[in-house]
Design a protein around this motif. Structure first.
Motif, short mmCIF file in Angstrom:
data_model
loop_
_atom_site.label_atom_id
_atom_site.label_comp_id
_atom_site.label_asym_id
_atom_site.label_seq_id
_atom_site.Cartn_x
_atom_site.Cartn_y
_atom_site.Cartn_z
N ILE A 114 0.93 -1.51 -0.08
CA ILE A 114 -0.17 0.31 -0.05
C ILE A 114 1.08 1.26 -0.03
CG2 ILE A 114 -0.55 0.47 2.28
CD1 ILE A 114 -3.07 0.80 2.09
N ASN A 115 2.06 0.81 0.72
CA ASN A 115 2.92 2.33 0.50
C ASN A 115 4.27 2.37 -0.77
OD1 ASN A 115 1.94 3.55 2.43
ND2 ASN A 115 3.11 2.45 4.35
N ASN A 116 4.27 1.66 -1.83
CA ASN A 116 4.88 1.24 -2.67
C ASN A 116 3.78 1.15 -3.52
OD1 ASN A 116 7.11 1.23 -4.07
ND2 ASN A 116 7.74 0.12 -2.31
N ASN A 117 4.70 1.30 -4.80
CA ASN A 117 4.10 0.78 -6.34
C ASN A 117 4.76 -0.12 -7.07
OD1 ASN A 117 7.27 1.30 -6.41
ND2 ASN A 117 6.58 4.01 -7.67
N VAL A 118 4.73 -1.27 -6.15
CA VAL A 118 5.43 -2.55 -6.81
C VAL A 118 4.16 -4.13 -6.29
CG1 VAL A 118 7.68 -2.37 -7.19
CG2 VAL A 118 6.85 -3.81 -4.77
N MET A 119 3.92 -5.12 -6.51
CA MET A 119 3.53 -6.46 -6.44
C MET A 119 5.06 -7.16 -6.69
SD MET A 119 1.29 -9.06 -8.59
CE MET A 119 0.06 -8.08 -7.83
N GLN A 120 4.60 -7.68 -5.28
CA GLN A 120 5.63 -8.77 -4.64
C GLN A 120 6.12 -10.41 -5.28
OE1 GLN A 120 6.84 -7.91 -1.12
NE2 GLN A 120 8.89 -6.66 -1.89
N LYS A 121 6.36 -10.94 -6.22
CA LYS A 121 6.04 -12.22 -6.76
C LYS A 121 7.12 -12.79 -5.56
CE LYS A 121 6.50 -15.25 -10.54
NZ LYS A 121 6.38 -15.16 -11.43
N TYR A 122 5.94 -14.38 -4.99
CA TYR A 122 6.94 -15.44 -4.25
C TYR A 122 6.32 -16.64 -5.24
CZ TYR A 122 7.82 -11.87 -0.85
OH TYR A 122 8.43 -10.93 0.04
N ARG A 123 7.76 -17.30 -4.86
CA ARG A 123 7.25 -19.02 -5.23
C ARG A 123 6.52 -19.91 -4.07
NH1 ARG A 123 12.70 -19.32 -7.02
NH2 ARG A 123 13.02 -20.07 -5.45
N CYS A 124 5.27 -20.55 -4.79
CA CYS A 124 4.84 -21.42 -4.10
C CYS A 124 5.54 -22.27 -2.88
CB CYS A 124 3.31 -21.69 -3.98
SG CYS A 124 2.11 -20.12 -4.63
N SER A 125 7.08 -23.11 -4.01
CA SER A 125 6.88 -24.45 -3.03
C SER A 125 8.68 -24.29 -3.09
CB SER A 125 8.21 -24.71 -4.81
OG SER A 125 8.98 -23.47 -5.13
N ASP A 126 8.21 -22.98 -1.90
CA ASP A 126 9.49 -22.68 -0.60
C ASP A 126 9.53 -21.00 -0.12
OD1 ASP A 126 10.77 -21.33 -3.00
OD2 ASP A 126 13.24 -21.73 -2.83
N ASP A 127 8.13 -21.08 -0.56
CA ASP A 127 8.19 -19.48 -0.20
C ASP A 127 9.57 -18.15 -0.41
OD1 ASP A 127 5.37 -20.35 0.48
OD2 ASP A 127 5.22 -20.10 2.14
N ALA A 128 9.81 -18.21 -1.51
CA ALA A 128 11.22 -17.98 -1.23
C ALA A 128 10.69 -16.42 -2.51
CB ALA A 128 12.18 -18.47 -2.15
N PHE A 129 11.20 -15.10 -1.96
CA PHE A 129 10.71 -13.73 -2.87
C PHE A 129 11.39 -14.39 -4.04
CE2 PHE A 129 12.49 -9.75 -3.56
CZ PHE A 129 10.93 -9.34 -4.26
#
Length: 290
Positions: A1-16
């Motif tokens: 909400i305080n930035n201008n990006v969407m963050q993507k995480y990998r579901c297999s190991d929750d890594a950024f």
């Protein structure tokens, strides 16, 4: 909400994995701060998992389309009145966006080439009235169900006819809505209800998909986020618990404010289970991972 990006995480190991820009300024295709926005609040992902459509919740709201595989911004546009909830139609070629202040939703094609306002009641107005909050597509793809926090109801909007076919009463201040395949029911959190059930500060409204009949139960305190777990036949309900009159937390938090908690509802009986988990301050949204 305080930035201008969407963050993507990998579901297999929750890594950024990385950041996806939501604005031309974030993408580096514009050097002007006017081509930027914050307050990103909701999003919907296409059925093929390729694209996401993200909503900036402001008076002059913005909408972005991003490629989730290539991690890039595809489209960006503004001019949406307090845009908040968003859903795709069955063909995934049109977006439907709620205007949280007013009485309408906006239809926008996914190529961002044109949009139109669709009234939920007696023409278009921008003043606080129905105040549509959240929106969900029906399983048959024919209707949207829209929570209207200003009028304490869910409105069923027929997509082909572009008209409201049913008005369903809910508790006070309906917010999020989810659907259960196993019970063929919708569930709505109503954050401010103190009248539907004695002693409640917020209820969950259950809506039968066939008849659109509704009923309420007391659940938590100022409930907002909710999610369906079909494998365990449970409904998870978050309590924001931001009022000073709410239940006292058992644990301290480094965040300012009161801890919230998670309740569990049996999907088959629509009864709150004798189980509660305390969370940190103001838990707002929850999703049950398949």
């Amino acid at each position: 909400i305080n930035n201008n990006v969407m963050q993507k995480y990998r579901c297999s190991d929750d890594a950024f994995v990385g950041n996806i820009p939501l604005t031309p300024y974030a993408a580096g295709t514009s050097a002007s701060p006017e081509d930027d926005a914050a307050d990103w609040n909701t999003f919907v992902i296409s059925p093929d998992s390729r694209f996401a459509y993200c909503i900036s919740w402001t008076q002059n709201g913005k909408v972005s389309a991003v490629d989730l595989d290539k991690m890039k911004l595809l489209h960006y546009t503004g001019g949406f009145h307090y845009s908040h909830g968003v859903a795709l139609n069955a063909a995934a070629d049109k977006l439907y966006i709620t205007a949280q202040t007013g009485n309408f939703i906006t239809e926008l094609d996914t190529g961002f080439t044109g949009d139109q306002l669709l009234s939920l009641s007696n023409g278009i107005n921008y003043s606080s009235s129905l105040d549509p909050h959240d929106i969900i597509l029906s399983p048959n793809g024919e209707n949207f169900l829209i929570t209207c926090q200003g009028s304490n109801e869910v409105r069923v909007f027929n997509i082909a006819g572009k008209t409201v076919s049913h008005i369903i009463p809910t508790g006070v201040y309906p917010q999020e809505i989810v659907y259960s395949r196993s019970t063929d029911e919708y569930f709505v959190t109503c954050t401010s209800d103190t009248v539907s059930v004695a002693g409640a500060r917020g209820v969950v409204t259950r809506i039968k998909a066939g008849s659109y009949s509704s009923s309420n139960i007391k659940c938590g305190y100022q409930p907002h986020g909710l999610a369906v777990d079909e494998s365990k036949k449970l409904l998870y309900v978050l309590s924001r618990n931001i009022s000073a009159s709410g239940p006292l937390p058992h644990h301290s938090s480094t965040c300012a404010g009161r801890n919230g908690f998670l309740n569990f509802v049996d999907l088959n009986t629509f009864k709150v289970l004798d189980r509660k988990i305390e969370l940190s301050v103001d838990p707002y949204f929850i999703f049950a991972r398949p």
